[in-house]
Design a protein around this motif. Structure first.
Motif, mmCIF file in Angstrom:
data_model
loop_
_atom_site.group_PDB
_atom_site.id
_atom_site.type_symbol
_atom_site.label_atom_id
_atom_site.label_comp_id
_atom_site.label_asym_id
_atom_site.label_seq_id
_atom_site.Cartn_x
_atom_site.Cartn_y
_atom_site.Cartn_z
ATOM 1 N N PRO A 1 18.477 12.834 88.349
ATOM 2 C CA PRO A 1 19.804 12.297 87.999
ATOM 3 C C PRO A 1 20.465 11.648 89.209
ATOM 4 N N VAL A 2 21.142 10.545 88.963
ATOM 5 C CA VAL A 2 21.749 9.796 90.062
ATOM 6 C C VAL A 2 23.040 9.148 89.583
ATOM 7 N N ARG A 3 23.982 8.966 90.505
ATOM 8 C CA ARG A 3 25.214 8.253 90.180
ATOM 9 C C ARG A 3 24.955 6.753 90.292
ATOM 10 N N VAL A 4 25.836 5.980 89.631
ATOM 11 C CA VAL A 4 25.644 4.537 89.539
ATOM 12 C C VAL A 4 26.769 3.823 90.264
ATOM 13 N N GLY A 5 26.397 2.807 91.032
ATOM 14 C CA GLY A 5 27.366 1.950 91.690
ATOM 15 C C GLY A 5 27.178 0.519 91.224
ATOM 16 N N PHE A 6 28.109 -0.339 91.605
ATOM 17 C CA PHE A 6 28.055 -1.747 91.232
ATOM 18 C C PHE A 6 28.096 -2.608 92.486
ATOM 19 N N LYS B 1 22.897 5.087 93.475
ATOM 20 C CA LYS B 1 23.546 5.336 94.760
ATOM 21 C C LYS B 1 22.652 6.092 95.733
ATOM 22 N N ARG B 2 21.754 6.967 95.237
ATOM 23 C CA ARG B 2 20.936 7.764 96.132
ATOM 24 C C ARG B 2 19.805 6.959 96.753
ATOM 25 N N SER B 3 19.100 6.174 95.944
ATOM 26 C CA SER B 3 17.953 5.427 96.460
ATOM 27 C C SER B 3 18.298 3.976 96.795
ATOM 28 N N GLY B 4 19.385 3.466 96.217
ATOM 29 C CA GLY B 4 19.768 2.091 96.474
ATOM 30 C C GLY B 4 19.038 1.082 95.615
ATOM 31 N N GLU B 5 18.146 1.549 94.723
ATOM 32 C CA GLU B 5 17.391 0.631 93.879
ATOM 33 C C GLU B 5 18.227 0.127 92.717
ATOM 34 N N SER B 6 17.912 -1.078 92.266
ATOM 35 C CA SER B 6 18.644 -1.692 91.165
ATOM 36 C C SER B 6 18.218 -1.070 89.843
ATOM 37 N N ILE B 7 19.195 -0.822 88.969
ATOM 38 C CA ILE B 7 18.917 -0.289 87.632
ATOM 39 C C ILE B 7 18.712 -1.438 86.660
#
Length: 105
Positions: free
Chosen positions: A79-84, A97-103
């Motif tokens: 589970p990970v939080r999402v940023g924009f 937010k944790r790995s920095g990869e694009s969703i």
């Protein structure tokens, strides 16, 4: 408010009876702040026969609250939080937010 969870996303259930289960979002109910996830919160309903349907015991996924699910990290599935952020073309994209990869693909 921007939509953090969309149809087709892979999410992890973080609270409730199906905690730890991964699944794909089938439907987002924006007005109720709920999502329907494949294989999560499966309930049975007694269905009366009709002209089109023989009836009987039907199983289907019931909606769960959006606060009980989190995005699965594209890298490790946790589970990970999402940023924009905005990409090079000026489009707003979601990222883990944790790995920095694009969703968004």
């Amino acid at each position: 408010m921007a939509a953090k969870i969309k149809k087709g996303d892979t999410v992890v259930v973080i609270a409730g009876r199906d905690k730890g289960t991964k699944g794909e979002v089938l439907k987002v109910l924006v007005d109720d702040n709920r999502v329907v996830v494949r294989g999560v919160n499966v309930v049975k309903k007694h269905q009366k026969p009709s002209q089109m349907d023989p009836g009987g015991l039907k199983s289907f996924e019931a909606p769960i609250h959006v606060s009980n699910v989190a995005h699965a990290d594209p890298r490790d599935g946790k589970p990970v939080r999402v940023g924009f952020k905005t990409d090079e073309h000026g489009r707003k994209t979601r990222f883990a937010k944790r790995s920095g990869e694009s969703i968004d693909v």
